[in-house]
Design a protein around this motif. Structure first.
Motif, PDB file in Angstrom:
ATOM      1  N   PHE A   1      36.948  47.734  37.755  1.00 26.50           N
ATOM      2  CA  PHE A   1      36.980  48.479  39.007  1.00 26.50           C
ATOM      3  C   PHE A   1      38.082  49.540  38.975  1.00 26.50           C
ATOM      4  CE2 PHE A   1      35.446  44.195  39.910  1.00 26.50           C
ATOM      5  CZ  PHE A   1      34.222  44.478  40.541  1.00 26.50           C
ATOM      6  N   MET A   2      37.883  50.579  39.776  1.00 27.89           N
ATOM      7  CA  MET A   2      38.886  51.619  39.928  1.00 27.89           C
ATOM      8  C   MET A   2      40.020  51.116  40.811  1.00 27.89           C
ATOM      9  SD  MET A   2      39.987  54.748  39.462  1.00 27.89           S
ATOM     10  CE  MET A   2      38.581  55.738  38.932  1.00 27.89           C
ATOM     11  N   ASN A   3      41.249  51.260  40.345  1.00 27.54           N
ATOM     12  CA  ASN A   3      42.421  50.839  41.093  1.00 27.54           C
ATOM     13  C   ASN A   3      43.464  51.945  41.010  1.00 27.54           C
ATOM     14  OD1 ASN A   3      44.443  49.512  42.436  1.00 27.54           O
ATOM     15  ND2 ASN A   3      44.946  48.123  40.753  1.00 27.54           N
ATOM     16  N   THR A   4      43.662  52.637  42.110  1.00 27.45           N
ATOM     17  CA  THR A   4      44.658  53.713  42.160  1.00 27.45           C
ATOM     18  C   THR A   4      45.977  53.258  42.765  1.00 27.45           C
ATOM     19  OG1 THR A   4      43.744  54.434  44.294  1.00 27.45           O
ATOM     20  CG2 THR A   4      42.876  55.492  42.297  1.00 27.45           C
ATOM     21  N   ASP A   5      46.111  51.978  43.028  1.00 29.32           N
ATOM     22  CA  ASP A   5      47.353  51.426  43.563  1.00 29.32           C
ATOM     23  C   ASP A   5      48.057  50.663  42.457  1.00 29.32           C
ATOM     24  OD1 ASP A   5      49.431  50.443  45.019  1.00 29.32           O
ATOM     25  OD2 ASP A   5      48.232  49.074  46.256  1.00 29.32           O
ATOM     26  N   PRO A   6      49.123  51.219  41.882  1.00 28.20           N
ATOM     27  CA  PRO A   6      49.782  50.527  40.768  1.00 28.20           C
ATOM     28  C   PRO A   6      50.610  49.323  41.187  1.00 28.20           C
ATOM     29  CG  PRO A   6      50.977  52.525  41.302  1.00 28.20           C
ATOM     30  CD  PRO A   6      49.759  52.514  42.181  1.00 28.20           C
ATOM     31  N   LEU A   7      50.754  49.109  42.495  1.00 32.60           N
ATOM     32  CA  LEU A   7      51.586  48.000  42.961  1.00 32.60           C
ATOM     33  C   LEU A   7      50.813  46.699  43.139  1.00 32.60           C
ATOM     34  CD1 LEU A   7      53.717  49.898  45.635  1.00 32.60           C
ATOM     35  CD2 LEU A   7      54.270  49.487  43.231  1.00 32.60           C
ATOM     36  N   HIS A   8      49.506  46.769  43.253  1.00 35.70           N
ATOM     37  CA  HIS A   8      48.715  45.579  43.538  1.00 35.70           C
ATOM     38  C   HIS A   8      47.478  45.544  42.648  1.00 35.70           C
ATOM     39  CE1 HIS A   8      50.913  46.552  47.310  1.00 35.70           C
ATOM     40  NE2 HIS A   8      51.118  45.240  47.348  1.00 35.70           N
ATOM     41  N   HIS A   9      47.114  44.346  42.246  1.00 35.03           N
ATOM     42  CA  HIS A   9      45.884  44.044  41.522  1.00 35.03           C
ATOM     43  C   HIS A   9      45.919  44.605  40.090  1.00 35.03           C
ATOM     44  CE1 HIS A   9      44.478  42.689  45.374  1.00 35.03           C
ATOM     45  NE2 HIS A   9      44.556  43.911  45.902  1.00 35.03           N
ATOM     46  N   TRP A  10      44.962  44.136  39.316  1.00 37.90           N
ATOM     47  CA  TRP A  10      44.895  44.537  37.920  1.00 37.90           C
ATOM     48  C   TRP A  10      44.507  46.009  37.799  1.00 37.90           C
ATOM     49  CZ3 TRP A  10      42.118  40.016  34.930  1.00 37.90           C
ATOM     50  CH2 TRP A  10      42.920  38.869  35.018  1.00 37.90           C
ATOM     51  N   GLN A  11      45.034  46.627  36.769  1.00 37.44           N
ATOM     52  CA  GLN A  11      44.721  48.035  36.502  1.00 37.44           C
ATOM     53  C   GLN A  11      44.558  48.214  34.994  1.00 37.44           C
ATOM     54  OE1 GLN A  11      47.740  51.257  36.775  1.00 37.44           O
ATOM     55  NE2 GLN A  11      46.487  52.063  38.437  1.00 37.44           N
ATOM     56  N   THR A  12      43.344  48.442  34.565  1.00 40.23           N
ATOM     57  CA  THR A  12      43.080  48.559  33.135  1.00 40.23           C
ATOM     58  C   THR A  12      43.488  49.936  32.625  1.00 40.23           C
ATOM     59  OG1 THR A  12      41.367  48.232  31.462  1.00 40.23           O
ATOM     60  CG2 THR A  12      40.750  49.469  33.411  1.00 40.23           C
ATOM     61  N   SER A  13      43.628  50.040  31.323  1.00 42.78           N
ATOM     62  CA  SER A  13      43.995  51.288  30.657  1.00 42.78           C
ATOM     63  C   SER A  13      43.076  51.487  29.453  1.00 42.78           C
ATOM     64  CB  SER A  13      45.463  51.267  30.231  1.00 42.78           C
ATOM     65  OG  SER A  13      45.702  50.196  29.335  1.00 42.78           O
TER      66      SER A  13
END
Length: 399
Positions: free
Chosen positions: A313-325
């Protein structure tokens, strides 16, 4: 009594003066080239290479029970150096043997490195080209796509955004701290310089997984924060700081000491000298150090694997939830047995290469100007000030 030239009296010049050779006004400068390829040198090089290949073919196919392409080319290269050294000694003398053999080693090593890089990029383009054909690969996420879906569905948009955000966090923290550490080591020094330099050198060789474990243990387990883009950015920061600090220190030490002494002689303080003389002079080198640090950190998988996690999923909040790269997406995609996911993984690898090239180009454009070169805005401001000054002088003169 003043001297009068014969030409002024109408007398003919003396025979000695007429016979003297006339020197040209400006002698034509001849450019000396230390490295030139001559016909003899090229024939010696090609002949040595042909002899090495022929010897290895005879040794592998007729004399010795040897097999394998690696051994063939390694033995051929060693024999090539030996034959080339003998030919050089015969044609140019023994003094030229070391110079020409070492030059051949350097040139061949450079060609080998360039060939390996081109081979890797070409193979990545070949394997990732099926995914790059589709525009959705750049504009969609994997939220609505599965491993069995064709390449016309899904993309790596969430990985691109995650990589840029994590790299931005790491750069914003690591670059100021790294350059400040380099300034402390190169300009201030003192008793703390040696332990700081030792710590920086030790962290430079730090395994990537250790940086991820450190942030995971401190930031996630101890402080209670969740795995997120911020944690991944902090892990990349731990990797970037020592690299940027060490490279920047080398660049700062290349600034001539005479520039500092001239600034001090004009009455400038140390911080003023560093700000107006040292940093502008080393700007290109510092930019290169920052870019190399970013290129090293943006492709790391182990630190972000422990701190950010893989998410479709798209996550533009780096403070919460997983964020893939992008590195995590590549690592996850190539483990699938489906060919479509493997193609997506190679496509993401090619996107990562393009991102690194774009960042390098931007950094060189921003920081690649010569020391003291003015920007376009500064030139316009100076021209505007000069025009205003000329108008004031004209009005004063008319008054």
């Amino acid at each position: 009594m003043t001297d009068v030239l014969p030409a002024e009296l109408g007398e003919a010049p003396s025979p000695a003066a007429a016979a003297a050779p006339q020197r040209p006004a400006a002698a034509a400068e001849q450019r000396i080239r230390l490295r030139t390829f001559t016909a003899d040198g090229l024939l010696a090089l090609l002949g040595s290479a042909a002899a090495a290949i022929g010897f290895c073919w005879v040794a592998y196919e007729r004399i010795l029970p040897l097999t394998g392409a690696l051994g063939f080319w390694l033995l051929g290269y060693l024999f090539f150096l030996g034959v080339y050294g003998v030919v050089t000694a015969i044609v140019w003398g023994r003094r030229a043997v070391v110079d020409r053999v070492v030059a051949a080693v350097m040139y061949s090593t450079g060609l080998l490195i360039v060939g390996i890089i081109l081979d890797q990029i070409g193979y990545t383009i070949y394997r990732g080209e099926p995914a790059l054909r589709h525009l959705n690969f750049f504009t969609q996420t994997m939220a609505q796509a599965g491993a069995r879906d064709p390449l016309t569905v899904g993309g790596v948009l969430q990985a691109i955004v995650g990589s840029l955000m994590q790299m931005g966090i790491a750069t914003a923290i690591a670059v100021p701290l790294g350059i400040l550490a380099a300034l402390f080591l190169a300009e201030v020094g003192g008793r703390m310089a040696r332990p700081v330099r030792s710590l920086v050198e030790a962290m430079t060789s730090l395994p990537e997984i250790i940086a991820g474990l450190f942030i995971y243990a401190l930031f996630v387990l101890s402080l209670g924060f969740e795995r997120s883009g911020l944690a991944a950015g902090l892990a990349l920061t731990v990797m970037m700081i020592p690299f940027v600090a060490r490279s920047s220190e080398v660049m700062l030490r290349l600034v001539p000491q005479a520039l500092r002494e001239a600034s001090y002689a004009l009455g400038a303080s140390q911080w003023r000298t560093v700000w107006t003389v040292v940093l502008p002079t080393a700007r290109s080198g510092l930019t290169t150090a920052v870019v190399l640090g970013m290129a090293r950190a943006i492709g790391e998988t182990a630190p972000v694997l422990l701190t950010s996690g893989v998410s479709p999923f798209m996550n533009t909040d780096p403070l919460h939830h997983w964020q893939t790269s992008l590195p995590l997406f590549i690592y996850d995609a190539v483990h699938y047995p489906q060919q479509s996911m493997i193609d997506r993984g190679f496509g993401a690898a090619l996107v990562l290469i393009i991102v690194v090239l774009v960042l390098f180009t931007i950094a060189r454009t921003v920081g690649g100007k010569a020391p003291g070169e003015l920007t376009r805005r500064q030139r316009r401001r100076i021209a505007r000030d000069l025009y205003a000054t000329s108008l004031e002088r004209a009005s004063d003169a008319s008054a």
